[in-house]
Design an enzyme around this catalytic site. Structure first.
Site, mmCIF file in Angstrom:
data_model
loop_
_atom_site.group_PDB
_atom_site.id
_atom_site.type_symbol
_atom_site.label_atom_id
_atom_site.label_comp_id
_atom_site.label_asym_id
_atom_site.label_seq_id
_atom_site.Cartn_x
_atom_site.Cartn_y
_atom_site.Cartn_z
ATOM 1 N N ILE A 1 -52.858 152.961 30.837
ATOM 2 C CA ILE A 1 -53.959 153.781 31.345
ATOM 3 C C ILE A 1 -53.560 154.426 32.667
ATOM 4 C CG2 ILE A 1 -56.366 153.766 32.103
ATOM 5 C CD1 ILE A 1 -56.745 151.233 30.360
ATOM 6 N N CYS A 2 -53.742 155.721 32.774
ATOM 7 C CA CYS A 2 -53.557 156.495 34.002
ATOM 8 C C CYS A 2 -52.200 156.201 34.644
ATOM 9 C CB CYS A 2 -54.729 156.249 34.938
ATOM 10 S SG CYS A 2 -54.862 157.472 36.265
ATOM 11 N N SER A 3 -52.179 155.666 35.886
ATOM 12 C CA SER A 3 -50.887 155.429 36.536
ATOM 13 C C SER A 3 -50.073 154.391 35.782
ATOM 14 C CB SER A 3 -51.093 154.995 37.987
ATOM 15 O OG SER A 3 -51.861 153.813 38.060
ATOM 16 N N GLY B 1 -49.720 154.449 32.709
ATOM 17 C CA GLY B 1 -49.017 155.230 31.706
ATOM 18 C C GLY B 1 -47.722 155.819 32.237
#
Length: 587
Positions: A322-324, A326
């Site tokens: 998820i997000c960072s 990723g």
């Protein structure tokens, strides 16, 4: 094109044309939550402080002024239009109205009381002028976004709805409570100003309890390092998919964005679908961990995979990040590809993750070289990026939703903010190690993941085209932090087959999107052409949440069903603590 006359100037809380109707109404907790996340803004402004960004760079201001000076006819015309509109306001003939989703002026008194109506219309006229002048200046997109941010923050701050004694809801509260609302509001103001982030509280500190009504999916910590705890969730089905799923949460805030309240928990849904789920819970770093960098977090992901193999016996895992998280995951997969170990991962998912930062939106436009240097130097001296500063920056990203909305509710009306799990999670801030902060800045500002070898992970060059693992990529169509088009470009960077899913809502609400919401839909297409607009044109809309779709996609890559393990841990890894573990409580 200028904003319609009846709309307030575009601001952080008044999204650009084309925003889908599925986006929550302005001023609601859901809308506030949409702005509760970010990355590139964090990288720079959280270190420098949000007020620094209120003032645009001198070069931008000079170009804006010069552009207007070169067009005196336009300046004269706009000035004349404003004078005429204000004249109409004074004599009661103006037809200016706030936008339909603008909750600031929802009280009937703003239209029924002549004084209030005139103050509202004068504000709308001035806001419209600011917007039109920015349009007339015709700056490049970066200068345009910088000026727009400054102008709209000022315009939002000067709204008459923020003025005590003028906003009718504050007057009514005083009358209804005999003045008690004013006293309560003053107390809340003093409390909020006493400690960072010094913005109105968006949720009461005791609104939820982690481990009881949040992060409450049963499980246990089965592995722990200095950097993370690995939580294994207890199966609720007789059989499970043989290939386990590793969830890599963002390094900003706590992991339980993926384990909200029961019924809204991603983890709970996956477990109920027969998926073996493991979660990384990052430690909240402090000054001692200043050297933790991307390599540190990349090695942590590999350590988690090793532990999962030890517990389950499966040499392969699936990963959802998820997000960072990723960004870290993509770089780890590139490292595995470079070292011939990519077969360790059978499938990868990237949720609201931007890997190509070439034009990620308003936030990236606000960075310049001086800001970048100042940001990294400040966090280096301190050893970390402070989470409270981050929360302050987030708040001022969308001041109408995250500051002035709560200014009116908490202070002018003396009311507690409504409880909302996502905002509680958002307020549960964490720090970021200085080295990781520096590395993320390098990735975002240098856009280093788009060119093979420009970034490294654990000593090997990163080439995302060599990552041939099938990927499932999700984005939110109303996400202004990680624009869906930027998320979509991952389909072109990664080498394997991609399934791109575009959900309703923004950054967080598109993620926390449980089945059962009749308003939820997502779009998906059979192919992922280079142009995101072309993809959108051919995409079909599917009703409901993308969670079941992901479970179906993952199920095709998760092997045979096997009997669910009766005990957690095993093969030398014992239960260290019940979920949600210990790191999640670090302050």
């Amino acid at each position: 094109m200028a904003q319609p006359a009846t709309e307030p100037a575009r601001s952080a809380s008044t999204p650009p044309p084309g925003r889908p109707d599925a986006a929550p109404a302005a001023g609601t907790p859901e809308e506030a939550a949409e702005a509760a996340m970010g990355l590139d803004m964090l990288l720079v402004d959280a270190a420098r402080g949000p007020l620094r960004r209120m003032v645009p760079p001198a070069g931008t201001a000079l170009r804006f002024g010069s552009a207007l000076v070169r067009r005196p006819d336009v300046l004269a015309r706009r000035g004349g239009e404003l004078v005429r509109e204000l004249g109409k306001v004074v004599v009661g003939r103006s037809e200016l109205e706030p936008g339909k989703k603008d909750k600031r002026f929802a009280d009937p008194a703003w239209r029924g009381n002549p004084l209030l109506k005139r103050s509202m219309q004068a504000h709308l006229a001035t806001a419209r002028l600011a917007w039109e002048l920015i349009e007339d200046a015709d700056l490049d997109w970066q200068d345009d976004e910088r000026i727009r941010f400054t102008a709209t923050n000022l315009v939002d701050a000067l709204a008459p709805s923020n003025v005590p004694g003028l906003n009718p809801v504050s007057l009514k509260a005083v009358i209804d409570t005999g003045g008690a609302s004013a006293i309560k509001g003053l107390r809340r103001l003093i409390r909020d100003l006493a400690s960072p982030p010094r913005v109105p509280t968006m949720v009461e500190p005791d609104a939820f309890t982690v481990g009881e009504d949040l992060a409450s999916t049963p499980g246990a910590v089965v592995f722990r390092t200095e950097v993370f705890e690995l939580i294994q969730y207890r199966p609720t089905t007789e059989t499970v998919r043989s290939l386990p799923l590793l969830m890599v949460p963002p390094t900003i805030n706590k992991y339980y964005v993926a384990d909200m309240a029961p019924g809204r928990s991603i983890v709970e849904h996956y477990v109920s679908a027969g998926q073996q789920v493991f979660m990384m819970s990052w430690r909240n770093p402090d000054q001692r961990h200043a050297d933790w960098d991307l390599d540190t977090y990349g090695q942590a992901v590999l350590d988690a995979m090793d532990a999962m193999e030890q517990v389950t016996g499966s040499e392969q895992v699936a990963v959802q990040s998820i997000c960072s998280g990723g960004i870290i995951t993509a770089m780890v997969l590139a490292h595995l590809a470079a070292t011939g170990r990519q077969d360790r991962v059978a499938a990868a998912s990237y949720a609201v993750t931007v890997l190509d930062w070439s034009r990620a939106g308003t936030i990236s436009a606000l960075m310049d070289e001086d800001a970048v240097r100042a940001a990294t130097e400040k966090s280096r001296k301190k050893g970390y990026l402070d989470g409270a500063q981050l929360a302050e920056v987030f708040a001022w990203l969308r001041p109408n939703d995250l500051v002035w909305n709560y200014w009116v509710n908490n202070y002018l009306q003396g009311k507690p903010p409504p409880n909302f799990d996502i905002l509680y999670w958002n307020a549960d801030t964490t720090r970021m190690a200085a080295a990781l902060h520096r590395d993320f800045i390098d990735v975002a500002v240098g856009n280093t993941l788009t060119e093979p070898g420009k970034a490294t992970m654990l000593g090997t060059p990163v080439d995302l085209s060599k990552v041939t693992v099938d990927s499932y990529i999700t984005a939110g169509i109303a996400d202004h932090i990680c624009p869906w088009q930027s998320c979509y470009r991952s389909t072109q960077l990664l080498g394997g087959q991609s399934r791109f899913v575009l959900s309703t809502n923004g950054h967080i609400a598109s993620l926390v999107n449980p089945p059962g919401n009749p308003k939820s839909t997502f779009q998906v297409a059979k192919s992922t052409p280079p142009d995101p607009d072309r993809w959108l044109a051919q995409a079909e809309t599917v009703k409901g949440s993308w969670w079941p779709d992901f479970m179906s996609w993952l199920g095709e890559r998760s092997g045979e069903d096997v009997p669910a393990p009766r005990e957690l841990g095993g093969n030398g890894l014992e239960v260290l603590a019940e979920a949600p573990g210990t790191y999640v409580f670090d302050k």
